[in-house]
Scaffold this motif. Structure first.
Motif, PDB file in Angstrom:
ATOM      1  N   ASP A  85       0.806  -1.218   0.000  1.00 22.94           N
ATOM      2  CA  ASP A  85       0.000   0.000   0.000  1.00 22.94           C
ATOM      3  C   ASP A  85       0.841   1.271   0.000  1.00 22.94           C
ATOM      4  OD1 ASP A  85      -2.262  -1.527  -0.012  1.00 22.94           O
ATOM      5  OD2 ASP A  85      -2.646  -1.360   2.143  1.00 22.94           O
ATOM      6  N   GLY A  86       2.151   1.118   0.062  1.00 20.43           N
ATOM      7  CA  GLY A  86       3.029   2.280  -0.005  1.00 20.43           C
ATOM      8  C   GLY A  86       3.199   3.032   1.300  1.00 20.43           C
ATOM      9  N   VAL A  87       2.897   2.386   2.423  1.00 24.70           N
ATOM     10  CA  VAL A  87       3.139   3.019   3.723  1.00 24.70           C
ATOM     11  C   VAL A  87       4.643   3.253   3.876  1.00 24.70           C
ATOM     12  CG1 VAL A  87       2.980   2.724   6.229  1.00 24.70           C
ATOM     13  CG2 VAL A  87       1.111   1.948   4.743  1.00 24.70           C
ATOM     14  N   GLU A  88       5.013   4.414   4.358  1.00 26.99           N
ATOM     15  CA  GLU A  88       6.434   4.728   4.516  1.00 26.99           C
ATOM     16  C   GLU A  88       7.026   3.892   5.643  1.00 26.99           C
ATOM     17  OE1 GLU A  88       9.401   8.558   5.263  1.00 26.99           O
ATOM     18  OE2 GLU A  88       7.253   8.855   4.899  1.00 26.99           O
ATOM     19  N   GLY A  89       8.070   3.168   5.353  1.00 27.47           N
ATOM     20  CA  GLY A  89       8.689   2.330   6.367  1.00 27.47           C
ATOM     21  C   GLY A  89       9.661   1.355   5.747  1.00 27.47           C
ATOM     22  N   LEU A 286      11.405  -5.869  -5.978  1.00 28.07           N
ATOM     23  CA  LEU A 286      11.875  -4.765  -6.817  1.00 28.07           C
ATOM     24  C   LEU A 286      10.733  -3.911  -7.364  1.00 28.07           C
ATOM     25  CD1 LEU A 286      14.676  -6.538  -8.905  1.00 28.07           C
ATOM     26  CD2 LEU A 286      14.948  -5.076  -6.888  1.00 28.07           C
ATOM     27  N   ILE A 287       9.498  -4.334  -7.157  1.00 29.33           N
ATOM     28  CA  ILE A 287       8.372  -3.618  -7.763  1.00 29.33           C
ATOM     29  C   ILE A 287       8.335  -2.155  -7.338  1.00 29.33           C
ATOM     30  CG2 ILE A 287       5.855  -3.444  -7.816  1.00 29.33           C
ATOM     31  CD1 ILE A 287       5.768  -6.509  -7.713  1.00 29.33           C
ATOM     32  N   ASN A 288       8.508  -1.893  -6.057  1.00 28.84           N
ATOM     33  CA  ASN A 288       8.400  -0.505  -5.595  1.00 28.84           C
ATOM     34  C   ASN A 288       9.504   0.392  -6.152  1.00 28.84           C
ATOM     35  OD1 ASN A 288       6.066  -0.920  -4.227  1.00 28.84           O
ATOM     36  ND2 ASN A 288       6.899  -0.686  -2.178  1.00 28.84           N
ATOM     37  N   THR A 289      10.611  -0.185  -6.622  1.00 24.31           N
ATOM     38  CA  THR A 289      11.669   0.644  -7.214  1.00 24.31           C
ATOM     39  C   THR A 289      11.220   1.248  -8.540  1.00 24.31           C
ATOM     40  OG1 THR A 289      12.712  -1.183  -8.464  1.00 24.31           O
ATOM     41  CG2 THR A 289      13.399  -0.871  -6.160  1.00 24.31           C
ATOM     42  N   VAL A 290      10.227   0.660  -9.166  1.00 23.19           N
ATOM     43  CA  VAL A 290       9.728   1.176 -10.444  1.00 23.19           C
ATOM     44  C   VAL A 290       8.939   2.466 -10.241  1.00 23.19           C
ATOM     45  CG1 VAL A 290       8.261   0.623 -12.437  1.00 23.19           C
ATOM     46  CG2 VAL A 290       9.663  -1.155 -11.396  1.00 23.19           C
ATOM     47  N   TYR A 291       8.449   2.704  -9.019  1.00 20.95           N
ATOM     48  CA  TYR A 291       7.566   3.834  -8.762  1.00 20.95           C
ATOM     49  C   TYR A 291       8.292   5.116  -8.346  1.00 20.95           C
ATOM     50  CZ  TYR A 291       4.186  -0.028  -8.425  1.00 20.95           C
ATOM     51  OH  TYR A 291       3.427  -1.147  -8.662  1.00 20.95           O
ATOM     52  N   THR A 292       9.611   5.102  -8.259  1.00 22.03           N
ATOM     53  CA  THR A 292      10.322   6.315  -7.849  1.00 22.03           C
ATOM     54  C   THR A 292      10.167   7.384  -8.925  1.00 22.03           C
ATOM     55  OG1 THR A 292      12.401   5.594  -8.848  1.00 22.03           O
ATOM     56  CG2 THR A 292      11.994   4.960  -6.552  1.00 22.03           C
ATOM     57  N   PRO A 293      10.132   8.681  -8.540  1.00 24.12           N
ATOM     58  CA  PRO A 293       9.909   9.746  -9.535  1.00 24.12           C
ATOM     59  C   PRO A 293      10.898   9.714 -10.686  1.00 24.12           C
ATOM     60  CG  PRO A 293       9.654  10.597  -7.315  1.00 24.12           C
ATOM     61  CD  PRO A 293      10.162   9.196  -7.162  1.00 24.12           C
ATOM     62  N   GLN A 294      12.174   9.486 -10.390  1.00 26.19           N
ATOM     63  CA  GLN A 294      13.170   9.467 -11.453  1.00 26.19           C
ATOM     64  C   GLN A 294      12.912   8.323 -12.437  1.00 26.19           C
ATOM     65  OE1 GLN A 294      17.227   9.290 -10.110  1.00 26.19           O
ATOM     66  NE2 GLN A 294      18.067   9.113 -12.170  1.00 26.19           N
ATOM     67  N   ARG A 295      12.549   7.156 -11.885  1.00 27.09           N
ATOM     68  CA  ARG A 295      12.294   5.998 -12.745  1.00 27.09           C
ATOM     69  C   ARG A 295      11.055   6.247 -13.600  1.00 27.09           C
ATOM     70  NH1 ARG A 295      13.257   0.341 -11.840  1.00 27.09           N
ATOM     71  NH2 ARG A 295      13.401  -0.570 -13.926  1.00 27.09           N
ATOM     72  N   VAL A 296      10.027   6.848 -13.037  1.00 24.44           N
ATOM     73  CA  VAL A 296       8.806   7.123 -13.793  1.00 24.44           C
ATOM     74  C   VAL A 296       9.090   8.075 -14.950  1.00 24.44           C
ATOM     75  CG1 VAL A 296       6.499   8.146 -13.694  1.00 24.44           C
ATOM     76  CG2 VAL A 296       7.280   6.656 -11.846  1.00 24.44           C
ATOM     77  N   VAL A 319       2.366   1.518 -13.947  1.00 26.53           N
ATOM     78  CA  VAL A 319       3.260   2.291 -13.077  1.00 26.53           C
ATOM     79  C   VAL A 319       2.487   3.384 -12.339  1.00 26.53           C
ATOM     80  CG1 VAL A 319       5.264   3.826 -13.045  1.00 26.53           C
ATOM     81  CG2 VAL A 319       5.264   1.789 -14.518  1.00 26.53           C
ATOM     82  N   ASP A 320       1.695   4.158 -13.059  1.00 28.57           N
ATOM     83  CA  ASP A 320       0.989   5.282 -12.443  1.00 28.57           C
ATOM     84  C   ASP A 320      -0.027   4.812 -11.397  1.00 28.57           C
ATOM     85  OD1 ASP A 320       2.408   7.087 -13.971  1.00 28.57           O
ATOM     86  OD2 ASP A 320       0.866   7.239 -15.530  1.00 28.57           O
TER      87      ASP A 320
END
Length: 443
Positions: A85-89, A286-296, A319-320
């Motif tokens: 869910d993208g919770v920071e941690g 590795l999925i969440n690494t695709v969502y970083t602003p630079q990668r997007v 991705v979005d």
């Protein structure tokens, strides 16, 4: 080889303090469970609603916590859900792999400037399991049998002993006073052993989420009462290929081509589009690494790489909308459907309205062929390392979540013509076997 047995406890189904309370813990790489004794033998504690096993995962987060408080910890499926869910941690998985390495005493950042020793991460997870079992037992648990692989660390007896010592130290940190160890393949074989009327050799195949492990084990009624069973393991071997790899191959074969995997660029070069993003989307951690602003931003600039730009549009929707984990779930569901003998319908409406695909057995088996062949080869090699011929194996005992894939189970057993195939509880047989061993040790 390390000593497999010392001494440890478990608890009973009734909520009453037991005079000799003990438990057995299967601390697995992917999933864990804890067993308690009862009048009929042993049973597994419900560690999550309706579940007897729990992902070996811890999530540390400061979200919603006061500035100087300790991070909040979530365990099992709740930990995985927070991450998805993208919770920071910070998500911690496969903690077992740290045992035997110098990392065990080192700290790891869990956010907000906090650092936690890996040993304490493991201890915290064991404490959570222990507290669930104590709530059911109605009293404290001070003795435990812990499972251990035949080798924590291959070809390094010193580090292997250090790994067991670290796991024991974590168990003592949470209040266990008497601790015994038993080898996981022995534990898996104990249930089968109770049905045998003569001594025989069994190939234990434990096909889990991350690894496929094999052991040749000697079992029999005269051996069942023995506490020390290390000598009954004739050989162990394995490969780092298992269930999550199957999901990955299914996704790459059936789902991600609809979002551009292996697509070609415009003429005249018509080169294949870069594939790294697709491999990352099909690899859980590795999925969440695709969502970083630079990668997007980089992915958006790739539109001109595609001859069919609709494929790029679908990739950007994945991705979005952060659909990576959902697609992995679809791949896993499709794999299960095929394993049950039915074609899988894969709904991709979240990517694009009315988008869907199907996965049949032939396509699934083609996608998994290389992985299945490696696993089958590892089983045959284990028997060779044991110094026996395939004809001497009288049973192939299957355990682990991925043995539900029928073609895999059939192929593992095929080289052993004289062996009958025995299916244990895919997720719980090791924990159940450890519980049986705990009864012999502590009673």
């Amino acid at each position: 080889m390390p000593d497999a047995a010392s001494s440890h406890p478990s608890s009973a189904r009734q909520p009453a303090v037991q005079t000799a309370a003990f438990c057995a813990i299967d601390f697995g790489t992917s999933n864990s469970a804890i067993a308690l004794p009862d009048d009929g033998g042993v049973h597994l504690v419900e560690v999550e609603p309706g579940q007897r096993t729990m992902p070996t995962s811890v999530f540390y987060t400061m979200e919603g916590q006061p500035p100087h408080a300790d991070p909040r910890r979530l365990y099992g499926r709740a930990a995985l859900a927070a991450y998805v869910d993208g919770v920071e941690g910070r998500l911690m998985r496969s903690m077992k792999s740290v045992l035997g390495s110098p990392l065990i005493e080192q700290g790891t950042d869990v956010g907000a400037g906090r650092s936690v020793r890996f040993l304490d991460v493991i201890a915290g997870y064991l404490k959570h399991l222990k507290s669930l079992a104590e709530a059911e037992a109605g009293g404290p648990l001070r003795r435990a049998v812990l499972g251990r692989p035949v080798f924590f660390v291959d070809d390094d007896p010193v580090r292997d002993a250090q790994a067991q010592a670290a796991l024991e130290a974590a168990a003592r940190l949470v209040g266990f006073d008497e601790i015994s160890f038993q080898f996981e393949p022995i534990a898996a074989a104990l249930d089968y052993e109770s049905t045998t009327d003569h001594e025989q050799l069994v190939l234990v195949a434990d096909i889990g989420g991350g690894t496929s492990d094999f052991s040749v084990v000697r079992v029999g009624p005269q051996r069942a009462a023995q506490i020390e069973r290390a000598g009954d393991i004739l050989a162990s071997h394995g490969v780092h290929v298992a269930g999550t790899d199957f999901d990955r191959q299914v996704e790459l074969s059936a789902i991600l081509p609809l979002a551009g995997f292996k697509a070609l660029g415009p003429p005249p070069s018509a080169r294949e589009v870069p594939s790294k993003v697709y491999f990352d989307l099909a690899t859980w951690h590795l999925i969440n690494t695709v969502y970083t602003p630079q990668r997007v931003m980089e992915l958006r600039r790739m539109k001109t790489f595609y001859a069919d730009t609709q494929l790029h549009t679908r990739l950007m929707a994945v991705v979005d909308e952060r659909l990576g984990h959902a697609l992995m779930g679809e791949a896993e569901g499709a794999k299960i459907a095929v394993a049950e003998g039915r074609p899988a319908h894969i709904d991709l409406d979240a990517v694009e309205p009315r988008l869907s695909t199907t996965l049949g057995e032939a396509q699934a088996m083609a996608a998994l062929e290389a992985d299945l062949a490696r696993i089958v080869k590892a089983g045959v090699e284990t028997v060779r390392l044991a110094g026996v011929t395939p004809e001497r194996i009288e049973a192939v005992y299957l355990t682990g979540g991925s043995t539900g894939l029928a073609p895999l189970a059939t192929r593992i057993a095929a080289p052993f013509a004289n062996a009958r195939t025995v299916r244990g509880d895919r997720l719980a047989s090791v924990a159940q076997g450890l519980g049986l061993h705990a009864q012999r040790v502590f009673r």
